[in-house]
Write an enzyme that holds these catalytic residues in place. Structure first.
Site, PDB file in Angstrom:
ATOM      1  N   LYS A   1      -4.307   6.651  14.782  1.00  0.00           N
ATOM      2  CA  LYS A   1      -5.267   7.318  13.905  1.00  0.00           C
ATOM      3  C   LYS A   1      -6.466   7.723  14.760  1.00  0.00           C
ATOM      4  O   LYS A   1      -7.167   6.857  15.297  1.00  0.00           O
ATOM      5  CB  LYS A   1      -5.717   6.383  12.784  1.00  0.00           C
ATOM      6  CG  LYS A   1      -4.619   6.049  11.775  1.00  0.00           C
ATOM      7  CD  LYS A   1      -5.097   5.020  10.767  1.00  0.00           C
ATOM      8  CE  LYS A   1      -4.079   4.797   9.658  1.00  0.00           C
ATOM      9  NZ  LYS A   1      -4.481   3.694   8.744  1.00  0.00           N
TER      10      LYS A   1
ATOM     11  N   GLN B   1       0.795  -1.227   0.000  1.00  0.00           N
ATOM     12  CA  GLN B   1       0.000   0.000   0.000  1.00  0.00           C
ATOM     13  C   GLN B   1       0.826   1.275   0.000  1.00  0.00           C
ATOM     14  O   GLN B   1       0.440   2.263  -0.616  1.00  0.00           O
ATOM     15  CB  GLN B   1      -0.918   0.002   1.223  1.00  0.00           C
ATOM     16  CG  GLN B   1      -1.978   1.085   1.220  1.00  0.00           C
ATOM     17  CD  GLN B   1      -3.123   0.719   2.132  1.00  0.00           C
ATOM     18  OE1 GLN B   1      -4.002  -0.054   1.773  1.00  0.00           O
ATOM     19  NE2 GLN B   1      -3.107   1.260   3.333  1.00  0.00           N
TER      20      GLN B   1
ATOM     21  N   ASP C   1       4.419   0.274   4.256  1.00  0.00           N
ATOM     22  CA  ASP C   1       3.145  -0.167   4.835  1.00  0.00           C
ATOM     23  C   ASP C   1       2.621  -1.236   3.895  1.00  0.00           C
ATOM     24  O   ASP C   1       2.100  -0.937   2.824  1.00  0.00           O
ATOM     25  CB  ASP C   1       2.158   0.991   4.950  1.00  0.00           C
ATOM     26  CG  ASP C   1       0.769   0.534   5.424  1.00  0.00           C
ATOM     27  OD1 ASP C   1       0.627  -0.654   5.785  1.00  0.00           O
ATOM     28  OD2 ASP C   1      -0.156   1.357   5.424  1.00  0.00           O
TER      29      ASP C   1
ATOM     30  N   GLU D   1      -3.098   9.375  -1.454  1.00  0.00           N
ATOM     31  CA  GLU D   1      -2.244  10.070  -0.496  1.00  0.00           C
ATOM     32  C   GLU D   1      -1.175  10.916  -1.170  1.00  0.00           C
ATOM     33  O   GLU D   1      -0.212  11.340  -0.532  1.00  0.00           O
ATOM     34  CB  GLU D   1      -1.633   9.069   0.480  1.00  0.00           C
ATOM     35  CG  GLU D   1      -2.716   8.368   1.300  1.00  0.00           C
ATOM     36  CD  GLU D   1      -2.180   7.468   2.389  1.00  0.00           C
ATOM     37  OE1 GLU D   1      -0.940   7.307   2.484  1.00  0.00           O
ATOM     38  OE2 GLU D   1      -2.989   6.924   3.156  1.00  0.00           O
TER      39      GLU D   1
ATOM     40  N   SER E   1      -6.451   7.944   4.364  1.00  0.00           N
ATOM     41  CA  SER E   1      -6.414   8.172   2.915  1.00  0.00           C
ATOM     42  C   SER E   1      -7.453   9.189   2.472  1.00  0.00           C
ATOM     43  O   SER E   1      -7.272   9.896   1.480  1.00  0.00           O
ATOM     44  CB  SER E   1      -6.597   6.855   2.163  1.00  0.00           C
ATOM     45  OG  SER E   1      -7.774   6.199   2.576  1.00  0.00           O
TER      46      SER E   1
ATOM     47  N   GLU F   1       5.097  -1.463   8.440  1.00  0.00           N
ATOM     48  CA  GLU F   1       3.769  -1.350   9.048  1.00  0.00           C
ATOM     49  C   GLU F   1       2.856  -2.460   8.546  1.00  0.00           C
ATOM     50  O   GLU F   1       2.873  -2.784   7.353  1.00  0.00           O
ATOM     51  CB  GLU F   1       3.176   0.019   8.699  1.00  0.00           C
ATOM     52  CG  GLU F   1       1.788   0.274   9.239  1.00  0.00           C
ATOM     53  CD  GLU F   1       1.238   1.597   8.746  1.00  0.00           C
ATOM     54  OE1 GLU F   1      -0.002   1.706   8.623  1.00  0.00           O
ATOM     55  OE2 GLU F   1       2.035   2.521   8.475  1.00  0.00           O
TER      56      GLU F   1
ATOM     57  N   LYS G   1       2.943  10.238   9.814  1.00  0.00           N
ATOM     58  CA  LYS G   1       2.620   9.822   8.446  1.00  0.00           C
ATOM     59  C   LYS G   1       1.517  10.738   7.941  1.00  0.00           C
ATOM     60  O   LYS G   1       0.421  10.746   8.504  1.00  0.00           O
ATOM     61  CB  LYS G   1       2.110   8.379   8.416  1.00  0.00           C
ATOM     62  CG  LYS G   1       3.165   7.310   8.421  1.00  0.00           C
ATOM     63  CD  LYS G   1       2.526   5.930   8.340  1.00  0.00           C
ATOM     64  CE  LYS G   1       1.647   5.779   7.110  1.00  0.00           C
ATOM     65  NZ  LYS G   1       1.035   4.432   7.011  1.00  0.00           N
TER      66      LYS G   1
ATOM     67  N   ASP H   1      -1.041  -1.206  12.767  1.00  0.00           N
ATOM     68  CA  ASP H   1      -2.117  -0.275  12.415  1.00  0.00           C
ATOM     69  C   ASP H   1      -3.443  -1.011  12.507  1.00  0.00           C
ATOM     70  O   ASP H   1      -4.148  -0.928  13.508  1.00  0.00           O
ATOM     71  CB  ASP H   1      -1.877   0.294  11.018  1.00  0.00           C
ATOM     72  CG  ASP H   1      -3.046   1.130  10.507  1.00  0.00           C
ATOM     73  OD1 ASP H   1      -3.890   1.553  11.313  1.00  0.00           O
ATOM     74  OD2 ASP H   1      -3.123   1.350   9.280  1.00  0.00           O
TER      75      ASP H   1
END
Length: 426
Positions: A337, A163, A242, A205, A367, A285, A388, A312
């Protein structure tokens, strides 16, 4: 102390053109705090519930008028008259009002918008920037950015399995220098891709999203760009991945469709280990799927003393899950997050728990973002040392970098940029 006199929710758009929630909190004297919440594409199954309308006649069912209605109704009624400085009490009042463990009644998007707007309003009332208001002391550490300059997986319409392929300016001496490093490599990468006849459109992103022959091809293109920009890979700029492995985990195996490979946990761990050996990677990640705790144990045993292993989807900013991971020795870092858990209070608790256990905490965007820059202030306030927030492209990403530049300029010589020392195993 400043009492809340009004709360207003509204439906706005995020960076993908999908509805999201924004809230205003007004205090006595007219101070107004505003916050907007992000939304993810690849989401952990245990994240707090983002309430959507599911009305196919509006925004394909993605509207958030129900969540907005809860803000303008139950939440407003419950919180008007409360002191804005009582953040924990306010957040707990919303949790009690919701009454579910997943925030599915009011919606984590409704609760979070108000939670963050309250903090902003209280900071304004105190005549402090948000990062100072949230800080426990007067020590301020700028975060080292992980800049996602090649997007794949759920963040792009290409054939790349992983990703995010990120650059990390560990050799920079300040956030201003780190942003410059990132921007120069971003532009160099565009030239590298164009020279190979590859697409230079960007993903969610802000990173490039070309079709590539393999996942390693993305790494090697970035290394070439780093060199062409005049930097030394590993010394000036390291790499981070990630893998978002839950997205290609099928029936207990890891399916790398772009390479025609189906791997068990031992084999995929071996692939990641070989990349860490071959390339200057200092952080991985979601190296294993969120439900593959055996795989995580294997990965941590294999690489946990060499690189940062970030959970995550694994931890979803949830202290109960993080505590289990700490007790079992899984990973050594958590991605933070705010919308995974849904309140500022719970977010800060997760960061504290991680730091107390010797885990690093990486403050992260989603995102689907907005112009809201709360995470930049949060990263500085909590001394997390890492952030990030995407590539050096798209205003929703650059807004956070610009806020960090402002904070660093304001702090002057009090701003410390940790570089490589921000990571578990520098």
């Amino acid at each position: 102390m400043s009492k809340i006199i009004d709360i207003t929710g509204r439906e706005i758009l995020d960076s993908r053109g999908n509805p999201t929630v924004e809230a205003d909190v007004v205090l006595e004297g007219g101070v107004r705090g505003r916050a907007a919440v992000p939304s993810g594409a690849s989401t952990g199954t245990r994240e707090a519930v983002e309430l959507r309308d599911e009305d196919s006649s509006r925004y394909g069912g993605q509207g958030v008028l129900k969540a907005v209605g809860h803000i303008n109704g139950d939440i407003r009624q419950r919180l008007v008259g409360q002191e804005a400085e009582a953040q924990e009490s306010i957040d707990q009042a919303m949790l009690d009002l919701d009454g579910t463990s997943s925030k599915r009644r009011l919606g984590a998007n409704a609760i979070l918008a108000v939670s963050l707007a309250v903090a902003r309003a209280a900071a304004l009332a105190a005549e402090k920037p948000l990062y100072r208001y949230l800080s426990a002391d007067e020590r301020f550490q700028m975060p080292v950015p992980m800049m996602n300059i090649i997007n794949g997986g759920a963040h792009a319409d290409n054939n790349v399995d992983l990703q995010e392929f990120m650059i990390v300016p560990v050799g920079a001496g300040s956030i201003a220098e780190a942003v410059r490093y990132g921007a120069e490599v971003f532009h160099a990468l565009k030239k590298v891709l164009r020279g190979r006849g590859l697409g230079t459109g960007v993903g969610d992103e802000g990173g490039f999203a070309p079709d590539l022959s393999s996942n390693v091809a993305a790494i090697e293109a970035i290394l070439e760009a780093i060199t062409q920009a005049g930097f030394e890979p590993g010394r000036d700029i390291s790499l981070a991945l990630d893998t978002a492995s839950s997205e290609f985990y099928q029936d207990g195996r890891y399916v790398l469709a772009s390479e025609g490979k189906t791997l068990d946990k031992e084999e995929f761990t071996g692939v990641l280990a070989s990349w860490v050996e071959q390339y200057p990677i200092l952080s991985v990640e979601d190296g294993m799927a969120e439900d593959d705790w055996e795989g995580w144990a294997l990965l941590t045993q294999r690489l946990g003393q060499r690189v940062q292993l970030v959970g995550d989807d694994l931890f979803v900013t949830n202290t109960a899950i993080l505590k289990e991971g700490i007790n079992r020795g899984i990973a050594n870092s958590i991605l933070i997050k705010v919308n995974q858990i849904g309140t500022l209070t719970e977010t800060l608790a997760a960061i504290r728990m991680a730091h107390e256990a010797g885990y690093t905490a990486v403050i992260s965007h989603r995102s689907g973002e907005t112009e809201d820059t709360t995470i930049a202030d949060l990263a500085v306030a909590t001394q997390s040392g890492q952030i990030k927030t995407g590539s050096l492209s798209r205003t929703d990403r650059v807004a956070k970098y610009n806020q960090l530049l402002r904070i660093e300029a304001e702090l002057g010589d009090k701003a410390h940029y940790p570089g490589r020392q921000a990571f578990t195993h520098p």
